[in-house]
Scaffold this motif. Structure first.
Motif, short mmCIF file in Angstrom:
data_model
loop_
_atom_site.label_atom_id
_atom_site.label_comp_id
_atom_site.label_asym_id
_atom_site.label_seq_id
_atom_site.Cartn_x
_atom_site.Cartn_y
_atom_site.Cartn_z
N LEU A 70 -4.81 -2.83 -8.70
CA LEU A 70 -4.67 -1.62 -7.90
C LEU A 70 -6.06 -1.12 -7.50
N TRP A 71 -6.28 -0.99 -6.19
CA TRP A 71 -7.55 -0.53 -5.65
C TRP A 71 -7.39 0.81 -4.95
N GLU A 72 -8.44 1.60 -4.98
CA GLU A 72 -8.54 2.79 -4.15
C GLU A 72 -9.23 2.37 -2.86
N LEU A 109 -9.03 0.26 -9.75
CA LEU A 109 -8.57 1.27 -10.70
C LEU A 109 -7.87 0.67 -11.90
N ILE A 120 -7.40 12.57 -7.29
CA ILE A 120 -7.48 11.74 -8.49
C ILE A 120 -7.55 12.61 -9.74
N TYR A 155 -4.00 3.81 -1.62
CA TYR A 155 -4.06 2.80 -2.67
C TYR A 155 -3.45 1.48 -2.19
N CYS A 184 0.84 -1.19 0.00
CA CYS A 184 0.00 0.00 0.00
C CYS A 184 0.88 1.24 0.00
N THR A 185 0.32 2.34 -0.47
CA THR A 185 1.05 3.61 -0.45
C THR A 185 1.18 4.11 0.98
N ALA A 203 -2.13 -2.32 -3.70
CA ALA A 203 -1.75 -3.13 -4.85
C ALA A 203 -1.69 -4.59 -4.44
N ASP A 213 6.17 6.87 -3.18
CA ASP A 213 4.95 6.34 -3.80
C ASP A 213 4.85 6.66 -5.29
N LEU A 251 -2.60 5.23 -12.32
CA LEU A 251 -3.76 6.04 -11.95
C LEU A 251 -4.38 6.76 -13.15
#
Length: 474
Positions: free
Chosen positions: A111-113, A120, A408, A99, A93-94, A101, A139, A160
């Motif tokens: 990759l999810w938000e 995403l 975003i 985010y 994660c960031t 991964a 990041d 992104l």
């Protein structure tokens, strides 16, 4: 529990029934057990010191055999259960927790938000199982390592890119220097360059400039390396091996730029396990190592001795992470304002931009969120910025969500600008190469007329200014 104390979180991949165990690092006391978790190596992480996120390798309600569970640390009995389309192994994660991964056994990456669970991006990152994922310290890059020995570096800005979520992100560069599975990735930016360290079952650790992809040095060991970690001061590299030995080398890259350099200094070797090393991490008290022999050791890295041993008799530990013990406390009213954060169910498939699912929040925040949740139209305008500013004064969930949406939009704009600049650079490079080819065939001993020299200089100047190539008579 004192606020400054740390807790050790461990889990195994043997059985879902074993779950997660949390110990007090100072006393060795058992603090908490979270049932129903079996996570592979690199499959457990702590999100913003408020949530544990773990990928599950056993089938549990998912046709594809994949699951990702999320627990609020202040009340971890009921996890949020997300079921991706396939089994996920490694997670990353960031730093800001926005985010997540995930890498699949098929080589696919996701990759999810986190705040709304939106998927995403999904793409085929490797030909074999994706073993390791890591976001760079700032990041800006996502680094992936696979069973095929490949390491790939992906710019976060391309991940992104919301305009074309179905396409594969651009690949900054890749490496195939390792001859076997990648077992560990870590980064450091303490030196003059951004450094990536990778480990492999081929018995080597390689040090890279991961921005340029340049190999700086190779450290060779007599055994396959299964886990790596850096000392917090980033001067010592600890490498766990298949026989339980831990090699300690000084990470001294200096100004060395010879990719064929092989470190030959004899490392310190720590011996305290009877099985292969499965995970390594650091706490304020020292190095922590886990092994296939179902034990966890905490080491004094000054005297190189074991100062505490934990027995995990229910299976080999695959993941270690250290969290503040204060994360296990219930969130007080005073903390509601400063620590408010929530996560959502992760989408299995890409969803429309305005599609949202239910969220999980620390229980003490749920009431406040339900009272103030509204439907908002997010637009990047001056009035929106003012609205966010007004909401921030109250620290409402709407403000958090609007800031995420604004971020975003800003990244989408940056993506478009980056593509435009890259195209311009590519065009300019092509024209400069054409000019260099022409000059290679110019006679060096023939005196070129002054008029021709002026014409050539004008031609070169036009290239640098981005003008069209002038037409000249032969």
């Amino acid at each position: 529990m004192d606020k400054g104390k740390e807790a050790l979180v461990v889990c195994s991949d043997k059985s879902m029934g074993i779950g997660i165990t949390i110990w007090d690092l100072d006393t060795g006391d058992h603090l908490l057990h979270i049932p129903t978790c079996a996570s592979p190596s690199h499959g457990l992480l702590c999100l913003r010191n408020q949530f544990l996120v773990a990928s599950q390798i056993h089938k549990h309600g998912s046709v594809g055999g994949g699951a990702i569970f999320t627990w609020a640390l202040n009340k971890p009995q009921s996890p949020l259960r997300s079921y991706p389309v396939e089994a996920i192994g490694s997670l990353s994660c960031t730093k800001d927790g926005l985010y997540l991964a995930g890498g699949a056994l098929s080589g696919n990456a996701y990759l999810w938000e986190i705040s709304n669970g939106r998927l995403l991006k999904t793409w085929h990152a490797h030909h074999k199982s994706l073993n390791c994922l890591l976001f760079s310290n700032d990041d800006s890059l996502l680094i992936s390592g696979s069973d095929d020995g490949m390491i790939c570096v992906w710019p976060a800005i391309s991940l992104l890119d919301m305009e074309d979520s179905g396409s594969s992100p651009s690949l900054l560069h890749y490496s195939s220097e390792h001859r076997s599975s990648i077992t560990g990735l870590l980064t450091t930016s303490s030196s003059s360059i951004s450094v990536l360290v990778s480990s492999s079952l081929d018995g080597t650790c390689k040090v890279w400039d991961f921005v340029s992809g340049r190999l700086i040095q190779t450290q060779v060991y007599p055994l396959a390396i299964t886990a790596i970690v850096l000392h917090p001061e980033e001067q010592l590299l600890f490498c766990g091996s298949v026989d339980g030995s831990i090699f300690v080398n000084k990470l001294d890259i200096g100004l060395l730029e010879d990719p064929f350099f092989i470190a030959e200094a004899q490392p310190v070797v720590l011996k305290g396990h009877n099985g292969g090393i499965t995970a390594l991490t650091f706490s304020e008290l020292g190095l922590i190592s886990a092994s296939e022999d179902c034990t966890i050791c905490m080491w004094d890295v000054v005297n190189w001795v074991i100062i505490r041993r934990f027995n995990h008799g229910k299976g080999a530990v695959t993941n270690l992470t250290v969290i503040p013990q204060s994360s296990l406390h219930s969130v007080s009213n005073h903390q509601r304002v400063s620590n408010q954060f929530h996560v959502s169910l992760l989408d299995k498939y890409p969803q429309p931009a305005n599609s949202f699912k239910g969220t999980i929040t620390p229980p003490s925040l749920c009431h406040s969120y339900e009272e103030k949740q509204t439907s908002l139209d997010f637009r990047s305008t001056d009035s929106l910025q003012q609205h966010i500013f007004d909401l921030e004064k109250k620290r409402t969930p709407e403000a958090v969500q609007m800031k995420v949406e604004t971020c975003i939009e800003n990244r989408m704009w940056a993506t478009r600008m980056t593509k435009h600049v890259m195209e311009m650079n590519k065009h300019l490079q092509t024209r400069l190469l054409d000019l260099m080819e022409c000059r290679m065939f110019w006679p060096t001993e023939i005196d070129i007329p002054t008029s021709k020299k002026r014409e050539i200089l004008k031609f070169e100047s036009s290239l640098l200014e981005g003008e069209e190539k002038p037409q000249s008579s032969s």
